[in-house]
Design a protein around this motif. Structure first.
Motif, PDB file in Angstrom:
ATOM      1  N   ASP A 185      12.043  -0.875  -7.362  1.00 52.03           N
ATOM      2  CA  ASP A 185      12.267   0.357  -8.106  1.00 52.03           C
ATOM      3  C   ASP A 185      11.086   1.265  -7.800  1.00 52.03           C
ATOM      4  OD1 ASP A 185      13.289  -1.746 -10.811  1.00 52.03           O
ATOM      5  OD2 ASP A 185      14.574  -0.710  -9.367  1.00 52.03           O
ATOM      6  N   MET A 186      11.374   2.540  -7.635  1.00 45.67           N
ATOM      7  CA  MET A 186      10.313   3.478  -7.282  1.00 45.67           C
ATOM      8  C   MET A 186      10.216   4.578  -8.324  1.00 45.67           C
ATOM      9  SD  MET A 186       9.042   2.252  -4.568  1.00 45.67           S
ATOM     10  CE  MET A 186       7.933   3.632  -4.226  1.00 45.67           C
ATOM     11  N   GLY A 187       8.993   4.981  -8.585  1.00 47.42           N
ATOM     12  CA  GLY A 187       8.795   6.029  -9.573  1.00 47.42           C
ATOM     13  C   GLY A 187       7.734   7.020  -9.144  1.00 47.42           C
ATOM     14  N   TRP A 188       7.816   8.187  -9.728  1.00 48.53           N
ATOM     15  CA  TRP A 188       6.783   9.209  -9.594  1.00 48.53           C
ATOM     16  C   TRP A 188       6.246   9.501 -10.988  1.00 48.53           C
ATOM     17  CZ3 TRP A 188       4.623  11.149  -5.234  1.00 48.53           C
ATOM     18  CH2 TRP A 188       5.313  10.976  -4.028  1.00 48.53           C
ATOM     19  N   PHE A 189       4.947   9.531 -11.089  1.00 49.58           N
ATOM     20  CA  PHE A 189       4.256   9.900 -12.316  1.00 49.58           C
ATOM     21  C   PHE A 189       3.300  11.045 -11.982  1.00 49.58           C
ATOM     22  CE2 PHE A 189       5.035   6.466 -15.495  1.00 49.58           C
ATOM     23  CZ  PHE A 189       5.869   5.682 -14.727  1.00 49.58           C
ATOM     24  N   GLN A 230       0.859  -1.185   0.000  1.00 51.15           N
ATOM     25  CA  GLN A 230       0.000   0.000   0.000  1.00 51.15           C
ATOM     26  C   GLN A 230       0.898   1.238   0.000  1.00 51.15           C
ATOM     27  OE1 GLN A 230      -0.619  -2.507   2.579  1.00 51.15           O
ATOM     28  NE2 GLN A 230      -1.808  -3.456   0.937  1.00 51.15           N
ATOM     29  N   LEU A 231       0.639   2.129  -0.930  1.00 54.32           N
ATOM     30  CA  LEU A 231       1.415   3.352  -1.062  1.00 54.32           C
ATOM     31  C   LEU A 231       0.521   4.550  -0.790  1.00 54.32           C
ATOM     32  CD1 LEU A 231       3.278   2.480  -4.396  1.00 54.32           C
ATOM     33  CD2 LEU A 231       4.180   2.266  -2.084  1.00 54.32           C
ATOM     34  N   VAL A 232       1.009   5.458   0.022  1.00 49.82           N
ATOM     35  CA  VAL A 232       0.239   6.652   0.356  1.00 49.82           C
ATOM     36  C   VAL A 232       1.111   7.881   0.136  1.00 49.82           C
ATOM     37  CG1 VAL A 232      -1.025   7.900   2.128  1.00 49.82           C
ATOM     38  CG2 VAL A 232      -1.146   5.398   2.042  1.00 49.82           C
ATOM     39  N   GLU A 233       0.675   8.737  -0.764  1.00 50.82           N
ATOM     40  CA  GLU A 233       1.397   9.966  -1.044  1.00 50.82           C
ATOM     41  C   GLU A 233       0.908  11.085  -0.119  1.00 50.82           C
ATOM     42  OE1 GLU A 233       0.536   8.018  -5.148  1.00 50.82           O
ATOM     43  OE2 GLU A 233      -0.546   8.418  -3.282  1.00 50.82           O
ATOM     44  N   SER A 234       1.798  12.019   0.149  1.00 54.76           N
ATOM     45  CA  SER A 234       1.441  13.200   0.926  1.00 54.76           C
ATOM     46  C   SER A 234       2.328  14.352   0.505  1.00 54.76           C
ATOM     47  CB  SER A 234       1.596  12.926   2.425  1.00 54.76           C
ATOM     48  OG  SER A 234       2.931  12.622   2.737  1.00 54.76           O
ATOM     49  N   GLY A 235       1.946  15.548   0.921  1.00 58.92           N
ATOM     50  CA  GLY A 235       2.769  16.721   0.663  1.00 58.92           C
ATOM     51  C   GLY A 235       2.283  17.619  -0.450  1.00 58.92           C
ATOM     52  N   GLY A 236       1.234  17.213  -1.126  1.00 60.62           N
ATOM     53  CA  GLY A 236       0.726  18.060  -2.193  1.00 60.62           C
ATOM     54  C   GLY A 236       0.093  19.335  -1.650  1.00 60.62           C
ATOM     55  N   GLY A 237      -0.186  20.258  -2.548  1.00 59.96           N
ATOM     56  CA  GLY A 237      -0.803  21.505  -2.114  1.00 59.96           C
ATOM     57  C   GLY A 237      -0.881  22.529  -3.214  1.00 59.96           C
ATOM     58  N   LEU A 238      -1.252  23.729  -2.814  1.00 58.70           N
ATOM     59  CA  LEU A 238      -1.390  24.861  -3.727  1.00 58.70           C
ATOM     60  C   LEU A 238      -0.288  25.862  -3.419  1.00 58.70           C
ATOM     61  CD1 LEU A 238      -2.983  26.677  -5.741  1.00 58.70           C
ATOM     62  CD2 LEU A 238      -4.348  27.423  -3.768  1.00 58.70           C
ATOM     63  N   ARG A 298       7.702  19.318  -1.315  1.00 54.83           N
ATOM     64  CA  ARG A 298       8.294  17.989  -1.158  1.00 54.83           C
ATOM     65  C   ARG A 298       7.182  16.966  -0.996  1.00 54.83           C
ATOM     66  NH1 ARG A 298      13.386  16.181   0.073  1.00 54.83           N
ATOM     67  NH2 ARG A 298      13.563  14.142   1.097  1.00 54.83           N
ATOM     68  N   LEU A 299       7.124  16.041  -1.910  1.00 52.46           N
ATOM     69  CA  LEU A 299       6.154  14.958  -1.837  1.00 52.46           C
ATOM     70  C   LEU A 299       6.798  13.746  -1.186  1.00 52.46           C
ATOM     71  CD1 LEU A 299       4.565  15.110  -5.411  1.00 52.46           C
ATOM     72  CD2 LEU A 299       3.953  16.397  -3.362  1.00 52.46           C
ATOM     73  N   SER A 300       6.009  13.033  -0.413  1.00 54.92           N
ATOM     74  CA  SER A 300       6.475  11.798   0.203  1.00 54.92           C
ATOM     75  C   SER A 300       5.542  10.660  -0.144  1.00 54.92           C
ATOM     76  CB  SER A 300       6.551  11.960   1.724  1.00 54.92           C
ATOM     77  OG  SER A 300       7.547  12.888   2.080  1.00 54.92           O
ATOM     78  N   CYS A 301       6.106   9.484  -0.158  1.00 55.67           N
ATOM     79  CA  CYS A 301       5.334   8.273  -0.432  1.00 55.67           C
ATOM     80  C   CYS A 301       5.727   7.247   0.614  1.00 55.67           C
ATOM     81  CB  CYS A 301       5.637   7.769  -1.838  1.00 55.67           C
ATOM     82  SG  CYS A 301       4.847   6.206  -2.254  1.00 55.67           S
ATOM     83  N   ALA A 302       4.773   6.866   1.429  1.00 56.50           N
ATOM     84  CA  ALA A 302       5.017   5.890   2.482  1.00 56.50           C
ATOM     85  C   ALA A 302       4.410   4.553   2.092  1.00 56.50           C
ATOM     86  CB  ALA A 302       4.424   6.371   3.796  1.00 56.50           C
ATOM     87  N   ALA A 303       5.142   3.505   2.374  1.00 60.28           N
ATOM     88  CA  ALA A 303       4.686   2.170   1.992  1.00 60.28           C
ATOM     89  C   ALA A 303       4.419   1.321   3.219  1.00 60.28           C
ATOM     90  CB  ALA A 303       5.727   1.486   1.126  1.00 60.28           C
ATOM     91  N   SER A 304       3.485   0.432   3.078  1.00 56.82           N
ATOM     92  CA  SER A 304       3.217  -0.561   4.109  1.00 56.82           C
ATOM     93  C   SER A 304       2.920  -1.883   3.431  1.00 56.82           C
ATOM     94  CB  SER A 304       2.034  -0.139   4.984  1.00 56.82           C
ATOM     95  OG  SER A 304       0.865  -0.009   4.208  1.00 56.82           O
ATOM     96  N   GLY A 305       3.137  -2.936   4.154  1.00 57.81           N
ATOM     97  CA  GLY A 305       2.819  -4.250   3.633  1.00 57.81           C
ATOM     98  C   GLY A 305       4.003  -5.011   3.071  1.00 57.81           C
ATOM     99  N   ARG A 306       5.006  -4.284   2.632  1.00 57.91           N
ATOM    100  CA  ARG A 306       6.170  -4.936   2.039  1.00 57.91           C
ATOM    101  C   ARG A 306       7.282  -3.903   1.979  1.00 57.91           C
ATOM    102  NH1 ARG A 306       6.131  -8.006  -3.908  1.00 57.91           N
ATOM    103  NH2 ARG A 306       8.288  -8.717  -3.886  1.00 57.91           N
ATOM    104  N   THR A 307       8.507  -4.362   2.155  1.00 59.11           N
ATOM    105  CA  THR A 307       9.615  -3.429   2.109  1.00 59.11           C
ATOM    106  C   THR A 307       9.822  -2.876   0.711  1.00 59.11           C
ATOM    107  OG1 THR A 307      11.976  -3.147   2.538  1.00 59.11           O
ATOM    108  CG2 THR A 307      11.266  -5.284   1.710  1.00 59.11           C
ATOM    109  N   ALA A 363      15.185   2.631   5.260  1.00 61.64           N
ATOM    110  CA  ALA A 363      14.927   2.369   6.680  1.00 61.64           C
ATOM    111  C   ALA A 363      13.513   2.820   7.067  1.00 61.64           C
ATOM    112  CB  ALA A 363      15.958   3.075   7.543  1.00 61.64           C
ATOM    113  N   LYS A 364      13.056   3.900   6.447  1.00 67.07           N
ATOM    114  CA  LYS A 364      11.717   4.412   6.749  1.00 67.07           C
ATOM    115  C   LYS A 364      10.670   3.929   5.750  1.00 67.07           C
ATOM    116  CE  LYS A 364      13.350   8.665   8.974  1.00 67.07           C
ATOM    117  NZ  LYS A 364      13.310  10.146   8.966  1.00 67.07           N
ATOM    118  N   ASN A 365      11.131   3.183   4.748  1.00 63.22           N
ATOM    119  CA  ASN A 365      10.208   2.671   3.722  1.00 63.22           C
ATOM    120  C   ASN A 365       9.474   3.801   3.020  1.00 63.22           C
ATOM    121  OD1 ASN A 365      10.001   0.007   2.831  1.00 63.22           O
ATOM    122  ND2 ASN A 365       7.942  -0.234   3.646  1.00 63.22           N
ATOM    123  N   THR A 366      10.217   4.834   2.671  1.00 64.71           N
ATOM    124  CA  THR A 366       9.617   5.990   2.021  1.00 64.71           C
ATOM    125  C   THR A 366      10.428   6.421   0.803  1.00 64.71           C
ATOM    126  OG1 THR A 366      10.828   7.546   3.414  1.00 64.71           O
ATOM    127  CG2 THR A 366       8.641   6.887   4.164  1.00 64.71           C
TER     128      THR A 366
END
Length: 125
Positions: free
Chosen positions: A33-37, A3-11, A19-28, A75-78
């Motif tokens: 490979d990680m991407g932003w679209f 599960q991936l959850v993005e945060s940090g968006g705004g106006l 700065r956008l962040s993406c936190a993961a849970s469920g698996r390391t 280490a933070k899975n982000t």
């Protein structure tokens, strides 16, 4: 399953930073490979940046080179996307994605297995 959850968006105004962040849970994410679209209204989802799990090589679409920086903290899975000197044309919903396929190229959606729900970034003049 991841599960991936993005945060940090705004106006914000053009020229600003976010700065956008993406936190993961469920698996390391340490072996993914990680991407932003991003997807602007009425447009296709497009590649922005990616980082390999092996070696940490980074890749960017031309329009963000020199302005955006992708990084990861296993280490933070982000994963983060630092966006500087934002432009109006950067306005979009930004998605992070995780890929365990080991594909050579990371600028296509097919390289990824899991996607977040997205976070809105709106840049005004």
């Amino acid at each position: 399953q991841v599960q991936l959850v993005e945060s940090g968006g705004g106006l914000l105004q053009a020229g600003g930073s976010l700065r956008l962040s993406c936190a993961a849970s469920g698996r390391t994410l340490s072996r993914s490979d990680m991407g932003w679209f991003r997807q602007a209204p009425g447009k296709e989802r497009e590649f922005v940046a990616a980082i390999k799990w092996a070696g940490g090589n980074t890749y960017y679409t031309d329009s963000v080179k020199g302005r955006f920086t992708i990084s990861r903290d296993n280490a933070k899975n982000t994963v983060s996307l630092q966006m500087n000197t934002l432009k109006i044309e950067d306005t979009a919903v930004y998605y992070c994605a995780a890929g365990y396929r080991g594909q050579r190229t990371l600028d296509t959606r097919s390289a990824y297995d899991y996607w977040g729900q997205g976070t809105q970034v709106t840049v005004s003049s």
